[in-house]
Scaffold this active site. Structure first.
Site, PDB file in Angstrom:
ATOM      1  N   SER A 135       3.327 -41.109  72.174  1.00 18.18           N
ATOM      2  CA  SER A 135       3.011 -42.507  72.460  1.00 18.18           C
ATOM      3  C   SER A 135       1.908 -43.043  71.566  1.00 18.18           C
ATOM      4  O   SER A 135       0.946 -42.331  71.252  1.00 18.18           O
ATOM      5  CB  SER A 135       2.575 -42.649  73.919  1.00 18.18           C
ATOM      6  N   SER A 146       2.032 -44.912  81.676  1.00 14.49           N
ATOM      7  CA  SER A 146       2.859 -44.181  82.655  1.00 14.49           C
ATOM      8  C   SER A 146       4.228 -44.833  82.779  1.00 14.49           C
ATOM      9  O   SER A 146       5.250 -44.147  82.877  1.00 14.49           O
ATOM     10  CB  SER A 146       2.167 -44.146  84.021  1.00 14.49           C
ATOM     11  N   ASP A 204       4.964 -52.833  85.836  1.00 10.06           N
ATOM     12  CA  ASP A 204       4.829 -52.137  84.543  1.00 10.06           C
ATOM     13  C   ASP A 204       6.177 -51.629  84.033  1.00 10.06           C
ATOM     14  O   ASP A 204       6.515 -51.791  82.856  1.00 10.06           O
ATOM     15  CB  ASP A 204       3.859 -50.953  84.663  1.00 10.06           C
TER      16      ASP A 204
HETATM   17  N1  LIG Z   1       2.535 -40.022  76.274  1.00 12.49           N
HETATM   18  C1  LIG Z   1       2.539 -39.459  77.461  1.00 12.49           C
HETATM   19  N2  LIG Z   1       2.944 -38.182  77.614  1.00 12.49           N
HETATM   20  C2  LIG Z   1       2.946 -37.627  78.831  1.00 12.49           C
HETATM   21  N3  LIG Z   1       2.533 -38.213  79.970  1.00 12.49           N
HETATM   22  C3  LIG Z   1       2.125 -39.469  79.894  1.00 12.49           C
HETATM   23  C4  LIG Z   1       2.098 -40.161  78.643  1.00 12.49           C
HETATM   24  N4  LIG Z   1       1.628 -41.387  78.870  1.00 12.49           N
HETATM   25  C5  LIG Z   1       1.354 -41.453  80.194  1.00 12.49           C
HETATM   26  N5  LIG Z   1       1.663 -40.322  80.818  1.00 12.49           N
HETATM   27  C6  LIG Z   1       1.493 -40.044  82.267  1.00 12.49           C
HETATM   28  O1  LIG Z   1       0.959 -41.208  82.863  1.00 12.49           O
HETATM   29  C7  LIG Z   1      -0.344 -40.962  83.415  1.00 12.49           C
HETATM   30  C8  LIG Z   1      -1.284 -42.137  83.188  1.00 12.49           C
HETATM   31  O2  LIG Z   1      -0.873 -43.169  84.029  1.00 12.49           O
HETATM   32  P1  LIG Z   1      -1.851 -44.253  84.627  1.00 12.49           P
HETATM   33  O3  LIG Z   1      -3.009 -43.620  85.309  1.00 12.49           O
HETATM   34  O4  LIG Z   1      -0.993 -45.146  85.404  1.00 12.49           O
HETATM   35  O5  LIG Z   1      -2.420 -45.019  83.361  1.00 12.49           O
HETATM   36  P2  LIG Z   1      -1.738 -46.114  82.427  1.00 12.49           P
HETATM   37  O6  LIG Z   1      -2.606 -47.320  82.586  1.00 12.49           O
HETATM   38  O7  LIG Z   1      -1.820 -45.607  81.037  1.00 12.49           O
HETATM   39  O8  LIG Z   1      -0.354 -46.338  82.925  1.00 12.49           O
HETATM   40  C9  LIG Z   1      -0.840 -39.709  82.724  1.00 12.49           C
HETATM   41  O9  LIG Z   1      -1.736 -39.005  83.558  1.00 12.49           O
HETATM   42  C10 LIG Z   1       0.471 -38.940  82.485  1.00 12.49           C
HETATM   43  O10 LIG Z   1       0.830 -38.218  83.643  1.00 12.49           O
HETATM   44  C1  LIG Z   2      -3.031 -51.995  89.247  1.00 11.43           C
HETATM   45  C2  LIG Z   2      -1.558 -52.255  88.950  1.00 11.43           C
HETATM   46  O1  LIG Z   2      -1.290 -53.624  89.289  1.00 11.43           O
HETATM   47  C3  LIG Z   2      -1.253 -52.082  87.467  1.00 11.43           C
HETATM   48  C4  LIG Z   2      -1.569 -50.717  86.938  1.00 11.43           C
HETATM   49  O2  LIG Z   2      -1.365 -50.632  85.545  1.00 11.43           O
HETATM   50  P1  LIG Z   2      -1.875 -49.376  84.711  1.00 11.43           P
HETATM   51  O3  LIG Z   2      -1.242 -48.141  85.272  1.00 11.43           O
HETATM   52  O4  LIG Z   2      -3.359 -49.315  84.842  1.00 11.43           O
HETATM   53  O5  LIG Z   2      -1.418 -49.636  83.307  1.00 11.43           O
HETATM   54  C5  LIG Z   2      -0.710 -51.341  89.812  1.00 11.43           C
HETATM   55  C6  LIG Z   2       0.747 -51.742  89.928  1.00 11.43           C
HETATM   56  O6  LIG Z   2       1.095 -52.915  89.724  1.00 11.43           O
HETATM   57  O7  LIG Z   2       1.551 -50.865  90.279  1.00 11.43           O
HETATM   58 MG   LIG Z   3       0.273 -46.694  84.893  1.00  8.70          MG
END
Ligand SMILES: Nc1ncnc2c1ncn2[C@@H]1O[C@H](COP(=O)(O)OP(=O)(O)O)[C@@H](O)[C@H]1O
Ligand SMILES: C[C@@](O)(CCOP(=O)(O)O)CC(=O)O
Ligand SMILES: [Mg+2]
Length: 397
Positions: A135, A146, A204
């Site tokens: 990514s 995610s 998302d």
């Molecule tokens: N490139 C990737 N490879 C593997 N897992 C990933 C990757 N990107 C995201 N993830 C998964 O998504 C999680 C992050 O999600 P989250 O806390 O919702 O943050 P975000 O804002 O980036 O969505 C990581 O802990 C991992 O489990």
């Molecule tokens: C906080 C929220 O509104 C967005 C979360 O986005 P991110 O995983 O932080 O990229 C949660 C959701 O909509 O599921």
């Molecule tokens: Mg996320």
């Protein structure tokens, strides 16, 4: 059974307004970014399922014989839906050794992959394959990494299982699925998000699937086709945080102070609706300074609301203060608690102002860049059409 190779990508997102409130049935406005997650699925004959996730230093292989033991009796009768198969989640957690309910980065990514893989193939024969993901998005920083990951998993595994066709023709560089297939991808991606987030709204994965700018309300997705070109600065404070923990914290606060928090959520809803109205006005009448003044005020008010919800962070306060000294307005984006913020640039914002702002933010230890928004949703690619640097990384596995 040998499955065909598939190469896909899905974009990250920025939420303009409505994060957190959207989990509680309020409107959110979100837009795709030009940063993407790429996934390559290769059919193999090794009798193993391997997953390579270099962004999070995770490289795992499982024997098909051990994965077969995990298939619940009910598997196959289940369609994608709003709820996870609790029995499959329990078996998978036990299998990967998660006992206390808390999932770290690697476990969440592994669990969501295995969940979708077994759900889709469990009723027939489990195929031997290798999945590698790379990514351009920072992981766990509010830009929907995610969801982009879950959308890539869902599209590639659905395609490999034959549940949806591969849209790419021989002469194509990249191709998109039809609406019905996209809906299926979105549903399975939502299940991946449920494993990673606990209680996702679905905004998302919708952006990762459809791309562009959209209005999201309680699962209903309305693409906004008439939007002005917005210039946005993205800043990653690099303060780590977990969406799951932050979403749960907001829920606790709402439960503890319902009469205090409900008006805050309603106000965020009104901000999203007002922003949508202004954006639409900007496409059908001459854009004025007043349009931008209103967009800036909405950003400020929402940032205060997010602080009230308990998802602010001193690093995000710094972002807001630093940009305000240049007359620019910022708010957190995504789950907050650190991670990323967005800053609205006005059409007349001079390149030199952008440059000094970026430098000031970098001096705070942040990453900062002007982004372009509205990239395409999930796509299948011919590997030859994918950027050299991405191919180079994925070809290592
Ligand atoms: N490139 C990737 N490879 C593997 N897992 C990933 C990757 N990107 C995201 N993830 C998964 O998504 C999680 C992050 O999600 P989250 O806390 O919702 O943050 P975000 O804002 O980036 O969505 C990581 O802990 C991992 O489990
Ligand atoms: C906080 C929220 O509104 C967005 C979360 O986005 P991110 O995983 O932080 O990229 C949660 C959701 O909509 O599921
Ligand atoms: Mg996320």
């Amino acid at each position: 059974m040998t499955v065909k190779d598939v190469f896909v990508s899905a974009p990250g997102k920025a939420i303009l307004h409505g994060e957190h409130a959207v989990v509680h049935g309020k409107v959110a406005l979100a837009v795709s970014l030009n940063l993407r997650t790429y996934l390559r699925l290769k059919g193999t004959t090794t009798g193993k399922v391997c997953i390579n996730l270099p962004n999070i230093d995770t490289f795992l292989c499982y024997d098909l014989s051990e994965l077969k033991q995990l298939i619940p009796v009910s598997c196959g009768k289940r369609e994608e839906g709003k709820r996870l198969d609790a029995e499959l989640v329990r078996r998978l957690r036990e299998f990967i050794g998660v006992t206390d309910g808390n999932l770290d980065t690697c476990n969440m990514a592994t669990l969501s992959f295995l969940y979708i893989y077994i759900s889709l193939f469990g009723s027939s024969e489990l195929p031997s394959l290798t999945v590698s993901v790379w990514s351009e998005l920072p992981t766990g920083a509010g830009l929907g990494s995610s969801a982009a990951y879950s959308v890539c998993l869902a599209s590639a595994l659905l395609c490999a299982s034959g549940a949806i066709p591969a849209p790419l023709k021989e002469s194509d560089q990249s191709a998109r699925w039809c609406q019905e297939d996209l809906e299926q991808i979105n549903s399975w991606a939502f299940q991946g998000e449920m494993i990673i987030h606990g209680n996702p709204s679905g905004v998302d994965n919708a952006v990762g699937t459809w791309g562009g700018m959209l209005r999201f309300l309680a699962g209903k997705i309305i693409p906004l086709s008439r939007v002005p070109l917005l210039r946005i600065l993205l800043t990653n404070t690099k303060v780590p945080r977990s969406t799951k923990v932050l979403v749960a914290g907001v829920k606790d606060k709402i439960n503890k102070f319902p009469s205090i928090m409900t008006p805050v959520l309603d106000s965020v809803d009104a901000i999203s609706c007002t922003c949508e109205k202004i954006l639409s006005e900007m496409t059908c009448e001459p854009i004025t300074g007043e349009h931008y003044n209103i967009l800036e005020e909405l950003i400020d008010i929402n940032q205060h609301h997010l602080n009230v919800m308990g998802v602010g962070h001193p690093s995000l306060d710094t972002l807001c203060q630093v940009t305000l000294t240049k007359g620019l307005h910022s708010k957190l984006t995504g789950a907050g608690g650190g991670g990323c913020g967005i800053t609205l640039l006005r059409p007349e914002t001079d390149a030199s102002v952008v440059q000094t702002t970026v430098q000031d933010l970098k001096d705070c230890g942040f990453d900062c860049w002007e982004t372009s928004i509205g990239g395409p949703g999930v796509q299948q690619h011919s590997p030859l059409s994918v950027k050299e640097e991405v191919l180079e990384i994925l070809n290592r596995y």
